[in-house]
Design an enzyme around this catalytic site. Structure first.
Site, mmCIF file in Angstrom:
data_model
loop_
_atom_site.group_PDB
_atom_site.id
_atom_site.type_symbol
_atom_site.label_atom_id
_atom_site.label_comp_id
_atom_site.label_asym_id
_atom_site.label_seq_id
_atom_site.Cartn_x
_atom_site.Cartn_y
_atom_site.Cartn_z
ATOM 1 N N SER A 189 -20.731 -31.153 -18.198
ATOM 2 C CA SER A 189 -22.003 -30.667 -18.734
ATOM 3 C C SER A 189 -22.121 -29.149 -18.543
ATOM 4 C CB SER A 189 -23.145 -31.430 -18.063
ATOM 5 O OG SER A 189 -24.363 -31.246 -18.729
ATOM 6 N N ASP A 276 -23.886 -40.041 -26.117
ATOM 7 C CA ASP A 276 -24.483 -39.030 -25.233
ATOM 8 C C ASP A 276 -25.731 -38.463 -25.905
ATOM 9 O OD1 ASP A 276 -25.133 -36.813 -23.668
ATOM 10 O OD2 ASP A 276 -23.040 -36.281 -23.308
ATOM 11 N N HIS A 313 -24.014 -39.740 -21.038
ATOM 12 C CA HIS A 313 -23.721 -38.382 -20.580
ATOM 13 C C HIS A 313 -22.959 -38.348 -19.262
ATOM 14 C CE1 HIS A 313 -24.179 -34.069 -20.539
ATOM 15 N NE2 HIS A 313 -24.774 -34.086 -19.359
#
Length: 339
Positions: A189, A276, A313
């Site tokens: 991320s 995601d 995610h």
């Protein structure tokens, strides 16, 4: 219906609430965002959010981590970074109990992976522990670092420059001790933006990482904000960039992974789940398409996970084939070094 509204005040009250809500959501909130750099940083970095239930970083065994040493790196700007060194499985039996050996074991020969977590949490969050164990099982050293203002690292004001510097300093600390052993990075991320920026700058200093794994990356922070679920309703307004995107860039938060990697030689593996909802997988596709057209013959791979796996995610670490994928990527990178 019109008559009923006139007879009662309910309709007028409803319209009033809707009007107030409209003003707050579409005018007041964007204005506060634009002129409050501290709010921008706190919302993007989330460095004090989603902390583990137990915060005892000095004793990794509390989190079930075997063969793990806690230590600290002091940066050139006198920031203290909390770090875990997780030994490869093949070294635990012989060396795991003696932490004095850990530093010298970085030159033993096993690949080294620097883990760069996303915003929020610490090196001790549960899903990160799952990943460490899988990397440990394929006989990799894992260096899990908490950037400044995260966990037990020095609490200072955050910016992109500082976060990138922390990764560069961590890499250089390892580099001096690895004595030629390949060093990789794994970013998740926000950590993908930090890692890509840091690794590109290391190359400019003639220090060459062996590979970079990007899990759920974005191509640039501006696109990540634009695609975020809570900003989608605002992005169609003509003032969206002025109030939402521009102030973030002006505040020094850019994380332009496309530009940072476009001339980089580091091999890149991108992992992203199609379900995601935090960072849409299309941003990984954009990144992949961009760097494969701008980089000269650098290894670049993209793996997209079908939504049926429900990795979202954060759960790519639960891919049953993840160890095999990472071993193959490492082998391909090492072959490039030999060639």
């Amino acid at each position: 219906m019109f008559i009923n509204c006139i007879k009662g005040k309910a309709c007028y009250t409803t319209v009033g609430f809707v009007g107030i809500a409209f003003v707050i959501i579409f005018l007041v909130v964007p204005t506060i965002w634009r002129y409050s750099p501290s709010i921008q940083k706190s919302m993007i970095f989330l460095n004090h959010d989603f902390m583990p239930d137990v915060q005892n970083y000095s004793y990794p065994e509390v989190y079930g981590m075997e063969g793990t040493r806690n230590f600290y790196i002091i940066t050139k700007d006198y920031i203290t970074l909390g770090v875990w060194h997780i030994l490869p499985s093949n070294l635990i039996v012989k060396y795991g109990k003696n932490e004095s050996n850990y530093e010298s074991l970085l030159s033993h020969g096993e690949p080294i992976i620097i883990y760069m977590h996303g915003n929020s949490g610490t090196r001790a969050n549960d899903l990160r522990l799952e990943l460490y164990r899988k990397l440990q099982n394929i006989n990799c050293h894992v260096i899990a670092v908490d950037y400044r203002s995260y966990a037990d690292s020095t609490d200072v004001e955050l910016d992109e420059t500082g976060l990138v510097s922390d990764v560069m300093e961590t890499f250089k600390w390892i580099y001096k001790r690895a004595k030629g052993v390949p060093i990789f990075g794994w970013g998740h991320s926000l950590g993908t933006g930090i890692g890509a920026h840091a690794f590109s700058l290391l190359e400019k200093e003639n220090i060459h990482p062996s590979g970079l794994i990007l899990e759920a990356p974005f191509n640039k922070i501006s696109d990540a904000i634009r695609e975020y679920s809570t900003t989608k309703v605002l992005r169609y307004f003509p003032w969206f960039d002025f109030f939402i995107i521009d102030p973030v860039i002006e505040n020094g938060i850019v994380f332009d992974t496309e530009q940072n990697l476009k001339n980089s030689k580091v091999p890149v593996l991108i992992l992203h789940a199609r379900d995601d909802i935090i960072i849409p997988y299309q941003l990984s596709e954009n990144l992949y398409n961009y760097i494969t057209t701008t980089r000269d013959s650098a290894l670049t791979e993209l793996v997209l996970y079908d939504a049926k796996y429900e990795f979202g995610h954060q759960l790519i670490c639960r891919d049953k084939e993840i160890e095999k994928k990472i071993k193959k990527f490492i082998q391909n990178c090492l072959k490039l070094r030999i060639d």
